[in-house]
Design a protein around this motif. Structure first.
Motif, PDB file in Angstrom:
ATOM      1  N   HIS A 111       0.853  -1.183   0.000  1.00  0.00           N
ATOM      2  CA  HIS A 111       0.000   0.000   0.000  1.00  0.00           C
ATOM      3  C   HIS A 111       0.890   1.234   0.000  1.00  0.00           C
ATOM      4  CE1 HIS A 111      -3.284  -2.752   1.100  1.00  0.00           C
ATOM      5  NE2 HIS A 111      -2.396  -3.284   1.937  1.00  0.00           N
ATOM      6  N   LEU A 112       0.641   2.147  -0.935  1.00  0.00           N
ATOM      7  CA  LEU A 112       1.427   3.376  -1.035  1.00  0.00           C
ATOM      8  C   LEU A 112       0.597   4.556  -0.563  1.00  0.00           C
ATOM      9  CD1 LEU A 112       3.965   4.943  -1.912  1.00  0.00           C
ATOM     10  CD2 LEU A 112       2.946   5.110  -4.201  1.00  0.00           C
ATOM     11  N   ILE A 113       1.117   5.275   0.426  1.00  0.00           N
ATOM     12  CA  ILE A 113       0.487   6.491   0.937  1.00  0.00           C
ATOM     13  C   ILE A 113       1.290   7.683   0.436  1.00  0.00           C
ATOM     14  CG2 ILE A 113      -0.182   7.776   3.000  1.00  0.00           C
ATOM     15  CD1 ILE A 113      -0.034   5.046   4.517  1.00  0.00           C
ATOM     16  N   VAL A 114       0.615   8.645  -0.180  1.00  0.00           N
ATOM     17  CA  VAL A 114       1.298   9.855  -0.647  1.00  0.00           C
ATOM     18  C   VAL A 114       0.679  11.065   0.042  1.00  0.00           C
ATOM     19  CG1 VAL A 114       2.000   8.873  -2.851  1.00  0.00           C
ATOM     20  CG2 VAL A 114      -0.200  10.030  -2.689  1.00  0.00           C
ATOM     21  N   GLU A 115       1.529  12.037   0.345  1.00  0.00           N
ATOM     22  CA  GLU A 115       1.101  13.176   1.158  1.00  0.00           C
ATOM     23  C   GLU A 115       0.156  14.118   0.425  1.00  0.00           C
ATOM     24  OE1 GLU A 115       3.184  17.046   3.346  1.00  0.00           O
ATOM     25  OE2 GLU A 115       4.421  15.314   2.827  1.00  0.00           O
ATOM     26  N   ASN A 116       0.437  14.394  -0.841  1.00  0.00           N
ATOM     27  CA  ASN A 116      -0.260  15.466  -1.550  1.00  0.00           C
ATOM     28  C   ASN A 116      -1.194  14.963  -2.649  1.00  0.00           C
ATOM     29  OD1 ASN A 116       1.181  17.259   0.045  1.00  0.00           O
ATOM     30  ND2 ASN A 116       2.840  17.443  -1.447  1.00  0.00           N
ATOM     31  N   LEU A 135      -3.640   2.679  -3.479  1.00  0.00           N
ATOM     32  CA  LEU A 135      -2.974   3.980  -3.456  1.00  0.00           C
ATOM     33  C   LEU A 135      -3.799   4.846  -2.517  1.00  0.00           C
ATOM     34  CD1 LEU A 135      -0.914   6.093  -4.509  1.00  0.00           C
ATOM     35  CD2 LEU A 135      -2.575   6.620  -6.331  1.00  0.00           C
ATOM     36  N   ILE A 136      -3.150   5.409  -1.498  1.00  0.00           N
ATOM     37  CA  ILE A 136      -3.849   6.135  -0.440  1.00  0.00           C
ATOM     38  C   ILE A 136      -3.428   7.606  -0.451  1.00  0.00           C
ATOM     39  CG2 ILE A 136      -4.202   6.316   2.054  1.00  0.00           C
ATOM     40  CD1 ILE A 136      -3.547   3.283   2.201  1.00  0.00           C
ATOM     41  N   TYR A 137      -4.412   8.496  -0.455  1.00  0.00           N
ATOM     42  CA  TYR A 137      -4.136   9.929  -0.374  1.00  0.00           C
ATOM     43  C   TYR A 137      -4.067  10.323   1.096  1.00  0.00           C
ATOM     44  CZ  TYR A 137      -5.196  14.963  -0.466  1.00  0.00           C
ATOM     45  OH  TYR A 137      -5.199  16.322  -0.261  1.00  0.00           O
ATOM     46  N   GLY A 138      -2.874  10.752   1.539  1.00  0.00           N
ATOM     47  CA  GLY A 138      -2.678  11.059   2.949  1.00  0.00           C
ATOM     48  C   GLY A 138      -3.299  12.365   3.402  1.00  0.00           C
ATOM     49  N   GLU A 139      -3.438  13.317   2.500  1.00  0.00           N
ATOM     50  CA  GLU A 139      -4.004  14.625   2.823  1.00  0.00           C
ATOM     51  C   GLU A 139      -3.250  15.266   3.988  1.00  0.00           C
ATOM     52  OE1 GLU A 139      -8.403  16.724   3.311  1.00  0.00           O
ATOM     53  OE2 GLU A 139      -8.134  14.620   3.850  1.00  0.00           O
ATOM     54  N   GLY A 140      -1.934  15.349   3.826  1.00  0.00           N
ATOM     55  CA  GLY A 140      -1.116  15.971   4.868  1.00  0.00           C
ATOM     56  C   GLY A 140      -1.205  15.228   6.181  1.00  0.00           C
ATOM     57  N   ASP A 167       6.653  15.161   1.176  1.00  0.00           N
ATOM     58  CA  ASP A 167       7.643  16.208   0.921  1.00  0.00           C
ATOM     59  C   ASP A 167       8.901  15.949   1.748  1.00  0.00           C
ATOM     60  OD1 ASP A 167       5.808  17.497  -0.709  1.00  0.00           O
ATOM     61  OD2 ASP A 167       5.108  18.833   0.880  1.00  0.00           O
ATOM     62  N   ILE A 168      10.049  16.264   1.161  1.00  0.00           N
ATOM     63  CA  ILE A 168      11.294  16.177   1.928  1.00  0.00           C
ATOM     64  C   ILE A 168      11.527  17.537   2.571  1.00  0.00           C
ATOM     65  CG2 ILE A 168      13.741  15.608   1.915  1.00  0.00           C
ATOM     66  CD1 ILE A 168      13.340  13.975  -0.574  1.00  0.00           C
ATOM     67  N   ASP A 169      10.824  17.749   3.659  1.00  0.00           N
ATOM     68  CA  ASP A 169      11.050  18.897   4.522  1.00  0.00           C
ATOM     69  C   ASP A 169      10.722  18.435   5.942  1.00  0.00           C
ATOM     70  OD1 ASP A 169       8.265  18.826   4.707  1.00  0.00           O
ATOM     71  OD2 ASP A 169       7.963  20.600   3.498  1.00  0.00           O
ATOM     72  N   ARG A 170      10.941  19.295   6.920  1.00  0.00           N
ATOM     73  CA  ARG A 170      10.766  18.854   8.309  1.00  0.00           C
ATOM     74  C   ARG A 170       9.324  18.460   8.593  1.00  0.00           C
ATOM     75  NH1 ARG A 170      14.751  23.261   9.573  1.00  0.00           N
ATOM     76  NH2 ARG A 170      16.675  22.191  10.190  1.00  0.00           N
TER      77      ARG A 170
END
Length: 260
Positions: A111-116, A135-140, A167-170
């Protein structure tokens, strides 16, 4: 301690007070009115046999539908060893996911979760050509709570393995870390490594550093990649998911040997 022992002898046996021996007496004093209401419920109805949403169970227990979801109810019920036994269905936003029907019967499911949302929409057409079941939409940050709905919305028995790409940020790393505390999930390294081959963007130096989240995230990468990521974040630079274009995203997802 004598008061705790006295209460333990009179309360329903499912209520456990051991956690209070190591806490300040004020915690017990705040909790005891609610514990007495829970005791009355259990002595009248016993432990439930069917799950119900949190507000409904909250109303039954203490007469306040928001006590579990917005008050201290969940923590109290965990302290007395009852949260899981009361069969409470979490109330969170529905999990947004797309399903690959041909994979539903697999023993091991990915299962792939993506942030945006942009990345979700870009990857969605490629789902039937991948080894992934969903495919899972993480919604931040929403995924941190909505992941609780996974077993209800996808009631398929299998060895479920989750990957995350954000995203590759903190902030993006912190979301992954908070999620991983609730549901084991690995960074989707092929996507992250593809980002590291590109020129970063600037403008995230205002984000708070979360050392524990960064250390856990870096542990998945090679030493040279760890150094690159540390320098990137220290300089206020970052990689948004949108750094990878649709064709590149889909190619990585289709061609990478995720199960090797």
């Amino acid at each position: 301690h004598h008061e705790l022992q006295r209460y333990q002898n009179r309360l329903h046996p499912a209520i456990q007070l051991d956690a209070y021996y190591g806490k300040d007496p004020s915690v017990w004093n705040n909790d005891v009115p609610f514990i007495l209401k829970i005791d009355e419920y259990l002595k009248t109805h016993s432990l439930p046999s069917e799950p119900v949403p949190a507000p409904e169970r909250s109303m039954e227990l203490v007469g306040d539908e928001k006590w579990i979801t917005e008050g201290d109810g969940k923590k109290l019920l965990e302290r007395i060893g009852l949260f899981d036994r009361l069969l409470i269905i979490p109330v969170s936003e529905p999990l947004m996911l797309a399903v690959h029907p041909a994979k539903i019967a697999e023993v091991v499911q990915l299962h792939l979760i993506v942030e945006n949302k942009t990345t979700y929409q870009a990857l969605l057409p490629a789902l039937p050509d991948t080894a992934f079941s969903t495919l899972i939409y993480g919604e931040g940050k929403a995924i941190i709570s909505s992941i609780e709905q996974f077993s209800l919305q996808y009631p398929v028995k299998a060895d479920h393995r989750f990957y995350y790409f954000g995203d590759i940020d903190r902030e993006g790393i912190a979301i992954w870390h908070s999620l991983a505390k609730k549901q084991p999930v690995s960074p989707a390294l092929p996507f992250y490594r593809a980002c590291l081959q590109k020129d970063p963007a600037s403008g995230k130096d205002y984000q708070m550093e979360r050392a524990d989240a960064l250390d856990a995230f870096l542990a998945y990468f090679a030493p040279d990649e760890q150094k690159q990521l540390q320098e990137l974040l220290a300089s206020g630079q970052y990689y948004p998911q949108e750094m990878l274009k649709t064709r590149e995203l889909q190619q990585i997802w289709r061609e990478w040997q995720w199960t090797s």
